[in-house]
Design an enzyme around this catalytic site. Structure first.
Site, short mmCIF file in Angstrom:
data_model
loop_
_atom_site.label_atom_id
_atom_site.label_comp_id
_atom_site.label_asym_id
_atom_site.label_seq_id
_atom_site.Cartn_x
_atom_site.Cartn_y
_atom_site.Cartn_z
N GLY A 34 52.96 31.26 50.30
CA GLY A 34 51.81 30.83 49.51
C GLY A 34 51.67 31.67 48.27
CD GLN A 77 49.21 35.92 45.27
OE1 GLN A 77 49.23 34.78 45.70
NE2 GLN A 77 49.80 36.93 45.89
CB CYS A 116 49.24 39.72 50.37
SG CYS A 116 48.74 39.10 48.76
CG LEU A 117 54.40 36.79 48.08
CD1 LEU A 117 54.70 35.54 47.27
CD2 LEU A 117 55.69 37.41 48.60
CG HIS A 136 46.43 34.95 52.21
ND1 HIS A 136 46.64 36.15 52.86
CD2 HIS A 136 46.94 35.11 50.96
CE1 HIS A 136 47.25 36.99 52.03
NE2 HIS A 136 47.45 36.38 50.87
CD GLU A 137 48.03 31.79 49.01
OE1 GLU A 137 47.76 32.27 47.90
OE2 GLU A 137 48.81 32.36 49.81
CG HIS A 169 45.20 35.47 46.66
ND1 HIS A 169 45.27 36.77 46.21
CD2 HIS A 169 46.18 35.36 47.58
CE1 HIS A 169 46.23 37.41 46.86
NE2 HIS A 169 46.81 36.57 47.70
ZN LIG Z 1 48.29 36.91 49.04
#
Ligand SMILES: [Zn+2]
Length: 177
Positions: free
Chosen positions: A51, A56, A101-102, A143-144, A147
């Site tokens: 995701g 991000q 998380c990236l 999660h997204e 963000h």
């Molecule tokens: Zn994330």
């Protein structure tokens, strides 16, 4: 005719302030938004991740992409999900599972999430749709959407775990310099 070329974008890492700003609604889905979505999908796949939210990659707009396919050992079992201007309608149940998380590399921690979620959003053609999800997709949607509201999963940790995270992450950043 526009020649669309996908491009990898740089994933912003915590504590970049762009991750903390609430994103703005998309008013018009134009070529720029379509290019953004294509780039986000490519960047997510390359990472690899399941995701990615637009902020991000430094774009403060309510756009997120999810593709759980990466997790299925080469077997594509899930469709790509693109959500624009998402709104959570309902959430049910509780599960505590590991999350990463990236934007927070090399760290995973257990986080409490709803097990079911219903979300209303707009797709890339501008059509409104609703998505009802359970399991990993429900977790990824939460999660997204977090963000897009400037929230990170580490915000959900207990004060003790947050301290441990901060110490470890500081060390990790120091090692990379
Ligand atoms: Zn994330």
């Amino acid at each position: 005719m526009l020649n669309m070329i996908m491009a990898l974008r740089e994933i912003k890492k915590y504590p970049d302030p762009v991750l903390r700003h609430k994103t703005s609604r998309v008013e018009h889905i134009d070529d720029t938004i379509n290019q953004l979505i294509d780039d986000m999908v490519e960047t997510m796949h390359a990472a690899p991740g399941i995701g990615l939210a637009a902020n991000q990659i430094g774009v403060p707009l309510q756009v997120a992409v999810i593709d759980l396919g990466m997790r299925e050992n080469g077997v594509q079992r899930h469709e790509l999900v693109v959500i624009i201007n998402p709104e959570v309608l309902t959430m049910d149940g509780v599960a505590i599972e590991e999350e990463g998380c990236l934007s927070i590399p090399e760290y995973v921690e257990k986080v409490k999430r709803a097990t079911k979620i219903r979300v209303r959003a707009v797709d890339r053609t501008g059509r409104p749709f609703e998505i009802e999800a359970e399991g990993l997709l429900a977790k990824a949607l939460q999660h997204e959407i977090d963000h897009l509201n400037g929230l990170l999963y580490i915000d959900k940790l207990s004060p003790l775990k947050k301290n441990i995270f901060k110490r470890r992450y500081k060390r990790l950043l120091a090692e990379k310099i």
